[in-house]
Design a protein around this motif. Structure first.
Motif, short mmCIF file in Angstrom:
data_model
loop_
_atom_site.label_atom_id
_atom_site.label_comp_id
_atom_site.label_asym_id
_atom_site.label_seq_id
_atom_site.Cartn_x
_atom_site.Cartn_y
_atom_site.Cartn_z
N THR A 25 29.50 17.02 41.97
CA THR A 25 28.33 17.90 41.39
C THR A 25 27.73 18.73 42.13
O THR A 25 27.68 18.62 43.30
CB THR A 25 27.17 16.81 40.67
OG1 THR A 25 26.73 16.19 41.92
CG2 THR A 25 27.59 16.03 39.55
N PRO A 26 27.26 19.89 41.50
CA PRO A 26 27.53 20.33 40.12
C PRO A 26 28.90 20.54 39.81
O PRO A 26 29.64 21.16 40.49
CB PRO A 26 26.63 21.41 40.18
CG PRO A 26 26.76 22.09 41.50
CD PRO A 26 26.72 20.94 42.44
N TYR A 27 29.22 20.12 38.77
CA TYR A 27 30.57 20.39 38.00
C TYR A 27 30.60 21.72 37.66
O TYR A 27 29.75 22.51 37.33
CB TYR A 27 30.89 19.47 36.85
CG TYR A 27 30.80 18.19 37.20
CD1 TYR A 27 31.71 17.29 37.99
CD2 TYR A 27 29.62 17.36 36.68
CE1 TYR A 27 31.36 15.88 38.18
CE2 TYR A 27 29.64 16.00 36.64
CZ TYR A 27 30.45 15.19 37.53
OH TYR A 27 30.26 13.91 38.15
N ILE A 28 31.86 22.41 37.58
CA ILE A 28 32.20 23.77 37.25
C ILE A 28 32.96 23.70 36.03
O ILE A 28 34.05 23.33 35.86
CB ILE A 28 32.84 24.61 38.23
CG1 ILE A 28 31.97 24.40 39.57
CG2 ILE A 28 33.10 26.01 37.81
CD1 ILE A 28 32.57 25.21 40.85
N ASN A 29 32.47 24.54 34.94
CA ASN A 29 32.98 24.34 33.60
C ASN A 29 33.64 25.88 33.18
O ASN A 29 32.62 26.74 33.04
CB ASN A 29 32.32 23.77 32.41
CG ASN A 29 32.57 23.93 31.05
OD1 ASN A 29 33.92 23.69 30.89
ND2 ASN A 29 32.03 24.43 30.25
N LEU A 30 34.58 26.08 32.93
CA LEU A 30 35.46 27.63 32.48
C LEU A 30 34.83 27.75 31.25
O LEU A 30 35.50 26.97 30.24
CB LEU A 30 36.61 27.61 32.73
CG LEU A 30 37.31 29.07 32.76
CD1 LEU A 30 36.70 30.20 33.55
CD2 LEU A 30 38.71 29.14 33.01
N VAL A 31 34.12 28.61 30.76
CA VAL A 31 33.83 28.73 29.20
C VAL A 31 34.50 29.75 28.68
O VAL A 31 34.56 29.98 27.55
CB VAL A 31 32.09 29.21 29.12
CG1 VAL A 31 31.10 27.81 29.64
CG2 VAL A 31 31.77 30.21 29.86
N GLY A 32 35.05 30.90 29.66
CA GLY A 32 35.96 31.80 28.73
C GLY A 32 36.58 32.67 29.96
O GLY A 32 36.14 32.68 30.98
N THR A 33 37.58 33.53 29.48
CA THR A 33 38.17 34.52 30.43
C THR A 33 38.19 35.87 29.40
O THR A 33 38.33 35.59 28.25
CB THR A 33 39.47 34.00 30.82
OG1 THR A 33 40.22 33.65 29.68
CG2 THR A 33 39.39 32.82 31.65
N ALA A 34 38.51 36.84 30.16
CA ALA A 34 38.89 38.15 29.63
C ALA A 34 39.48 39.19 30.47
O ALA A 34 39.43 39.05 31.82
CB ALA A 34 37.41 38.81 29.34
N PRO A 35 40.31 40.00 29.87
CA PRO A 35 41.19 41.08 30.53
C PRO A 35 40.47 42.27 30.92
O PRO A 35 40.70 43.02 31.59
CB PRO A 35 42.23 41.17 30.00
CG PRO A 35 41.71 40.85 28.40
CD PRO A 35 40.67 39.74 28.37
N THR A 36 39.57 42.49 30.15
CA THR A 36 38.79 44.08 30.06
C THR A 36 37.09 43.64 30.18
O THR A 36 36.65 42.78 30.05
CB THR A 36 39.11 44.54 28.51
OG1 THR A 36 38.34 43.90 27.60
CG2 THR A 36 40.46 44.65 28.18
N GLY A 37 36.75 45.08 30.61
CA GLY A 37 35.18 45.04 30.71
C GLY A 37 34.41 45.07 29.40
O GLY A 37 33.39 44.26 29.29
N ALA A 38 35.17 45.52 28.28
CA ALA A 38 34.44 45.39 27.07
C ALA A 38 34.39 43.97 26.42
O ALA A 38 33.13 43.73 25.91
CB ALA A 38 35.11 46.37 26.15
N ASP A 39 35.54 43.37 26.39
CA ASP A 39 35.47 42.03 26.35
C ASP A 39 34.48 41.25 26.95
O ASP A 39 34.04 40.01 26.25
CB ASP A 39 36.89 41.48 26.36
CG ASP A 39 37.87 41.92 25.23
OD1 ASP A 39 37.29 42.49 24.33
OD2 ASP A 39 38.95 41.91 25.30
N THR A 40 34.25 41.50 28.20
CA THR A 40 33.50 40.60 29.09
C THR A 40 31.95 40.76 28.67
O THR A 40 31.10 39.54 28.71
CB THR A 40 33.37 41.07 30.60
OG1 THR A 40 35.02 40.93 31.13
CG2 THR A 40 32.72 40.41 31.44
N ILE A 41 31.46 41.98 28.36
CA ILE A 41 30.20 42.27 28.14
C ILE A 41 29.91 41.56 26.94
O ILE A 41 28.82 40.95 26.59
CB ILE A 41 29.86 43.73 28.03
CG1 ILE A 41 29.92 44.56 29.49
CG2 ILE A 41 28.51 43.93 27.29
CD1 ILE A 41 30.05 45.85 29.33
#
Length: 222
Positions: free
Chosen positions: A34-50
């Motif tokens: 701990t603290p554990y790390i959880n990947l909630v998502g990924t994106a290839p572009t800036g627009a998708d990230t925002i």
């Protein structure tokens, strides 16, 4: 700052292989303590990230500086605009370009910087640390050394903080430098003349080569 025993992370990179590698590191290296790390998502572009950041509200964003649709710097600046995202979001910038301006990255609102040459363990340590210290900066030892080299070179030449800002923008026309720094073109010319004298150079090209050599500005674009 994250709450509970899990840090939620979002990854942005325009290369699928990099996103896959980071996802694998998180799954294999970040679940044993701990603290554990959880990947909630990924994106290839800036627009998708925002869009995703606003919806998912992760604790940490790990973002590349060169994206297909924009730059990581622009995404960070957008996310840091008042009301655009939570102040609790910690942002770690990463790049494969060793000559990127670390000062520009930190000035954009990032909480830290990582080279893609770092190990998976370093990435995990950085994510954990920045989530627990959101008001502080995280730099790997190699990046910290780069900043020391830059500061030493500029201080040795007698370059002032204002001249440093002008030198960072030396590739731009004087008019653009003046607008960015909110000073007159005449003042920019005076600063550039002072920089030439202190660096013992006679042209903009030579000043640019010096700034690039010490890592103040990128030597080449990806």
């Amino acid at each position: 700052m994250y709450q509970g025993d899990t840090i939620n992370v979002f990854v942005t990179d325009d290369h699928e292989a990099v996103r896959f590698a980071l996802e694998s590191w998180i799954k294999t290296k970040a679940g044993d303590e701990t603290p554990y790390i959880n990947l909630v998502g990924t994106a290839p572009t800036g627009a998708d990230t925002i869009t995703a950041i606003k919806a998912l509200k992760p604790d940490v964003l790990l973002i590349d500086m060169q994206l297909a649709d924009t730059t990581g710097l622009e995404v960070i600046k957008s996310l840091r605009q008042k009301g655009n995202t939570s102040d609790k979001l910690s942002i770690l910038a990463m790049t494969g370009n060793e000559n990127v301006s670390v000062h520009d990255i930190l000035a954009s609102g990032a909480n830290g910087y990582l080279s893609k040459a770092e190990s998976g363990d370093t990435f995990i340590a950085a994510i954990r640390w920045i989530a627990q210290h959101p008001s502080e900066l995280w730099l790997s030892s190699s990046v910290a050394q780069q900043l020391v080299v830059i500061d030493h070179a500029l201080n040795s030449a007698g370059i002032t903080p204002v001249e440093r800002n002008v030198l960072r923008l030396i590739r731009l026309p004087n008019k653009e430098i003046a607008e960015l720094l909110s000073i007159s073109e005449g003042t920019v010319k005076n600063y550039i003349s002072s920089i030439y004298q202190k660096l013992n150079v006679g042209s903009r090209l030579e000043a640019t080569k010096f700034a690039s050599k010490i890592g103040l500005i990128p030597s080449a674009q990806r």
